[in-house]
Enzyme design. Sequence first.
Site, PDB file in Angstrom:
ATOM      1  N   ASP A  79      44.949  33.301  35.450  1.00 61.20           N
ATOM      2  CA  ASP A  79      45.859  32.243  35.001  1.00 61.20           C
ATOM      3  C   ASP A  79      47.221  32.304  35.686  1.00 61.20           C
ATOM      4  OD1 ASP A  79      46.933  34.523  33.839  1.00 61.20           O
ATOM      5  OD2 ASP A  79      46.122  34.084  31.855  1.00 61.20           O
ATOM      6  N   GLU A 101      37.024  34.327  34.758  1.00 58.75           N
ATOM      7  CA  GLU A 101      37.817  34.545  33.547  1.00 58.75           C
ATOM      8  C   GLU A 101      38.280  33.203  32.966  1.00 58.75           C
ATOM      9  OE1 GLU A 101      40.762  38.126  32.708  1.00 58.75           O
ATOM     10  OE2 GLU A 101      41.926  36.320  33.178  1.00 58.75           O
ATOM     11  N   GLU A 115      51.270  30.918  31.890  1.00 60.41           N
ATOM     12  CA  GLU A 115      49.834  31.113  32.071  1.00 60.41           C
ATOM     13  C   GLU A 115      48.959  30.176  31.239  1.00 60.41           C
ATOM     14  OE1 GLU A 115      51.828  34.982  33.259  1.00 60.41           O
ATOM     15  OE2 GLU A 115      52.031  33.554  31.596  1.00 60.41           O
ATOM     16  N   HIS A 196      55.638  43.062  30.334  1.00 62.20           N
ATOM     17  CA  HIS A 196      56.084  42.203  31.427  1.00 62.20           C
ATOM     18  C   HIS A 196      56.131  40.717  31.076  1.00 62.20           C
ATOM     19  CE1 HIS A 196      51.751  41.553  31.640  1.00 62.20           C
ATOM     20  NE2 HIS A 196      52.000  40.481  32.361  1.00 62.20           N
ATOM     21  N   ARG A 198      56.964  37.006  30.154  1.00 66.45           N
ATOM     22  CA  ARG A 198      58.199  36.222  30.196  1.00 66.45           C
ATOM     23  C   ARG A 198      58.668  35.806  28.808  1.00 66.45           C
ATOM     24  NH1 ARG A 198      59.520  33.711  35.266  1.00 66.45           N
ATOM     25  NH2 ARG A 198      58.099  34.376  36.922  1.00 66.45           N
ATOM     26  N   HIS A 228      57.884  47.689  34.614  1.00 63.90           N
ATOM     27  CA  HIS A 228      57.634  46.573  35.528  1.00 63.90           C
ATOM     28  C   HIS A 228      58.823  46.385  36.468  1.00 63.90           C
ATOM     29  CE1 HIS A 228      56.554  42.459  36.818  1.00 63.90           C
ATOM     30  NE2 HIS A 228      55.336  42.746  36.377  1.00 63.90           N
TER      31      HIS A 228
END
Length: 351
Positions: A79, A101, A115, A196, A198, A228
């Site tokens: 994604d 996926e 995503e 990680h 957002r 990260h």
Amino acid sequence: MAPILHELKDKNILHCICVTAQHREMLDQVLEFFKIIPDYDLNIMSKGQSLNLLSSKIFEEIDLVLEKEKPELILLQGDTTTAAIASMAAFHRKIKVGHVEAGLRTYDASAPFPEEINRQIIARITDYHFVPTPAAAKNLISEGIPENKIFLTGNTVVDALLWGIKKVNESISCKEINELEKIIDPSKKIVLVTGHRRENFGTGLKEICQGLLEISQKESIQLIFPVHLNPIVKDTVHELLSGQENIHLINPLPYPAMLWLMQQSHLIISDSGGIQEEAPTFLKPVLVTRKTTERMEGVDAGFSFMVGTNKNKLISKAFELLKMPPDYSNKKNPYGDGKAAEKIVRLITSS
């Protein structure tokens, strides 16, 4: 994608490999580990670029590849912005798309961001939906995707993990594993932490760190946190957690070292989708630091526990699982059996 690439090579199926290098440092060590040499490396990563700038670069560069190679099918996974833009570029050139996926959903456009919208865009374009679980297939059917375009294969992340951990345990020498062995106290329980997403930037990440700090106060626990590289994550984590006893902030780990560390851990705290799929193979519980997940199969099976960014939920559930680990003696990974790549290649070559 590595297991699929190896399967294509083993079956002598003509293909080419293109990477955008959206995440340069993380990509290169995986390519080396799986012995993959890309035919095209677009190298579009630059510091601080916006999603729109990234998207424009991918559109321009991937179009040149499609123009030159003229493939019958483009395979993409997951994604990411890379996957979404590549699918649209293929659609514009009337090239068929296979999505590995497929079907994962939260139906919350802001979580995960970007995503969730990326994978919904990909689904409108895809010709072959390779879904990891029956629940993912059900999502697509509810969106009007024809059932004859949906194929239950399991997730190739399990194929990669099984191949990778076998290599780690049998033969590989990795300096990062050697360094981990030096800092880990064998008398303490290991809690692996990653982060990680957002949507957790800012207040959410700070509250997670506050929870981790309190967990670390228990003398019998040690936290290993590969931080990260995103400056927003790195700066916040180091500001709140550096120099603390029982917390080891380390650089991101290469894939083999990460597999090794997951295998050693007693508990994992993470917002990673991949870790939610990998941890069940190691029979490890995961505290998911997100408000939603597209991987409810792990929750239903008792491997994943939703705590969001609430520090009190994080602390109480962490102590509960460390004190009384779940019984996974009769459980198996709900995301696949390690044969997804074989199934996917068989499907695309027989259609």
